[in-house]
Write a protein that holds these residues in place. Structure first.
Motif, short mmCIF file in Angstrom:
data_model
loop_
_atom_site.label_atom_id
_atom_site.label_comp_id
_atom_site.label_asym_id
_atom_site.label_seq_id
_atom_site.Cartn_x
_atom_site.Cartn_y
_atom_site.Cartn_z
N ALA A 247 0.82 -1.21 0.00
CA ALA A 247 0.00 0.00 0.00
C ALA A 247 0.86 1.26 0.00
O ALA A 247 0.46 2.29 -0.58
N SER A 248 2.02 1.19 0.58
CA SER A 248 2.91 2.36 0.67
C SER A 248 3.42 2.83 -0.68
O SER A 248 3.85 3.98 -0.84
N ILE A 249 3.38 1.95 -1.69
CA ILE A 249 3.84 2.33 -3.02
C ILE A 249 2.72 2.17 -4.06
O ILE A 249 2.98 1.95 -5.24
N GLY A 250 1.48 2.30 -3.60
CA GLY A 250 0.37 2.33 -4.55
C GLY A 250 -0.47 1.08 -4.62
O GLY A 250 -1.41 1.02 -5.42
N GLY A 251 -0.17 0.07 -3.83
CA GLY A 251 -0.97 -1.14 -3.86
C GLY A 251 -2.37 -0.89 -3.32
O GLY A 251 -2.58 -0.08 -2.42
N ASN A 252 -3.35 -1.60 -3.90
CA ASN A 252 -4.74 -1.42 -3.48
C ASN A 252 -5.52 -2.69 -3.80
O ASN A 252 -5.97 -2.87 -4.94
N PRO A 253 -5.69 -3.57 -2.83
CA PRO A 253 -6.38 -4.85 -3.08
C PRO A 253 -7.79 -4.69 -3.62
O PRO A 253 -8.22 -5.48 -4.46
N GLU A 254 -8.51 -3.68 -3.16
CA GLU A 254 -9.88 -3.47 -3.64
C GLU A 254 -9.90 -3.15 -5.13
O GLU A 254 -10.74 -3.65 -5.87
N LYS A 255 -8.97 -2.31 -5.57
CA LYS A 255 -8.91 -1.99 -6.99
C LYS A 255 -8.49 -3.21 -7.81
O LYS A 255 -8.97 -3.42 -8.93
N ALA A 256 -7.59 -4.03 -7.26
CA ALA A 256 -7.19 -5.26 -7.94
C ALA A 256 -8.41 -6.15 -8.17
O ALA A 256 -8.62 -6.69 -9.26
N LYS A 261 -13.00 -8.49 -11.60
CA LYS A 261 -14.44 -8.57 -11.89
C LYS A 261 -14.73 -8.08 -13.31
O LYS A 261 -15.63 -8.61 -13.98
N HIS A 262 -14.00 -7.09 -13.77
CA HIS A 262 -14.17 -6.62 -15.15
C HIS A 262 -13.82 -7.73 -16.14
O HIS A 262 -14.51 -7.93 -17.14
N VAL A 263 -12.72 -8.43 -15.88
CA VAL A 263 -12.30 -9.53 -16.76
C VAL A 263 -13.37 -10.62 -16.78
O VAL A 263 -13.71 -11.15 -17.84
N TYR A 282 -4.18 -11.44 -5.59
CA TYR A 282 -5.09 -10.90 -4.58
C TYR A 282 -5.02 -11.75 -3.31
O TYR A 282 -4.66 -11.26 -2.25
N ALA A 283 -5.33 -13.03 -3.43
CA ALA A 283 -5.37 -13.89 -2.24
C ALA A 283 -3.99 -14.05 -1.61
O ALA A 283 -3.85 -13.96 -0.38
N TYR A 284 -2.97 -14.30 -2.43
CA TYR A 284 -1.63 -14.50 -1.86
C TYR A 284 -1.10 -13.25 -1.16
O TYR A 284 -0.65 -13.34 0.00
N PRO A 285 -1.12 -12.07 -1.79
CA PRO A 285 -0.65 -10.88 -1.07
C PRO A 285 -1.44 -10.60 0.21
O PRO A 285 -0.90 -10.07 1.17
N GLN A 286 -2.74 -10.99 0.21
CA GLN A 286 -3.56 -10.79 1.39
C GLN A 286 -3.41 -11.94 2.40
O GLN A 286 -4.03 -11.92 3.47
N GLN A 287 -2.60 -12.92 2.02
CA GLN A 287 -2.40 -14.12 2.85
C GLN A 287 -3.72 -14.81 3.20
O GLN A 287 -3.93 -15.27 4.32
#
Length: 337
Positions: A247-256, A261-263, A282-287
């Motif tokens: 998140a400190s360098i622009g990460g955003n799980p919600e936007k991911a 969902k668009h795909v 998504y799942a892996y970075p969020q553990q």
């Protein structure tokens, strides 16, 4: 010259018959023979204009035959086919270097083959073979670089700014992007995709990462012009862009998740690489081990014909899901599952 039907020499006629018959797999020695015959066309045909005409028609045949490869589910055959096309396409570019269709085909082929090289690189990393992994990484970077150059060459035909894409000022570059139209989405996507993958393989090199904002701008323009192009591939880029960073360098799980969902919407939930990206970025970075395993298992359980006409993409998704699911126990803290 109008109405003249040039007699095609026997060596090149064999190439055309192979293409029209939908046969993409060639043994290495046979491939070399065909390339050699292709490069001899100016002598064999006795005229540069006839050579360009013949190669131009061959490009059309190759372009139309691409759907057969998308329907193929055998990854070994697909990889061999793509590899065999690389030097064939580059050989034809020696004759028609400005042909936009051929340039795009060559760009896509190098990016596609680089993907296979990346898969082998991951296998080597898992096996602890660092030397092989490093060699494969370097090869993939080179192939993505070639892919980017060929795609940018197409874009530069309408705007010379793209011939200096890595160095031109950002204001000028973004202005050139705004002038692009929907018919230019294909070279724009492949240039951005190859550029992004090359950066991803060199995350520790600040001189590479500094170009990421340009790639982001290119992919946003793809979405503006045609978000559906190549399975919604620009949305998958942003899945990685937002999902694989802190998140400190622009990460955003919600936007991911929004882009995943668009795909799914674009492909009516049939494009299995979307589920792989859900697990990996998504799942892996969020553990989230449960979601990770569920998404990858769904890929493996899906029938091969879940997306008719796109079996190649399905096979790639299954191969990657199998490799990453096998690593689940090393990627997650089982005590916190």
């Amino acid at each position: 010259m109008r109405g003249l039907k040039p007699r095609i020499p026997e060596p090149f006629r064999e190439i055309l018959s192979l293409i029209k018959g939908g046969i993409f797999y060639m043994r290495q020695n046979l491939l070399r023979t065909h390339i050699f015959a292709l490069l001899l066309l100016p002598i064999l045909l006795g005229g540069c204009s006839l050579t360009k005409l013949t190669v131009g028609r061959t490009v059309i045949v190759y372009s139309q035959a691409g759907a057969a490869l998308q329907r193929e589910a055998d990854l070994t055959l697909i990889e061999a086919s793509v590899r065999g096309n690389l030097k064939t396409f580059e050989g034809m570019l020696e004759i028609v270097p400005e042909n936009p269709t051929l340039l795009i085909m060559t760009s896509r082929a190098f990016s596609s083959y680089a993907g296979f090289v990346e898969d082998k690189m991951e296998d080597a990393e898992i096996a602890g073979d660092t030397d092989t992994a490093a060699d494969l990484r370097a090869r993939a970077i080179d192939y993505y670089g070639r892919s980017r150059r060929y795609a940018l060459k197409v874009l530069s035909q309408s705007n010379k700014t793209f011939s200096e894409a890595p160095t031109v000022g950002s204001v000028v570059f973004e202005g050139a992007l705004r002038r692009l139209k929907k018919p230019q989405v294909e070279p724009l996507f492949w240039a951005a995709y190859a550029w992004a993958r090359g950066i991803s393989l060199q995350k520790d090199n600040p001189m590479q990462v500094i170009d990421l904002p340009r790639v982001e701008a290119m992919m946003r323009r793809v979405i503006e012009l045609d978000e559906t192009f190549y399975y919604g591939g620009a949305h998958l880029f942003f899945t990685v862009y937002y999902g694989d960073r802190a998140a400190s360098i622009g990460g955003n799980p919600e936007k991911a998740m929004e882009h995943i969902k668009h795909v799914d919407r674009i492909n009516q939930d049939r494009f299995l690489l979307s589920k792989f990206y859900l697990a990996r970025y998504y799942a892996y970075p969020q553990q989230n081990a449960a979601l990770y395993k569920e998404a990858l298992q769904a890929v493996l359980d899906a029938p091969m014909d879940v997306y008719p006409g796109h079996e190649a993409a399905t096979a790639i998704a299954k191969s990657r899901a199998k490799r990453w699911l096998a690593q689940a126990d090393t990627l997650f803290d089982t005590a916190t599952e």
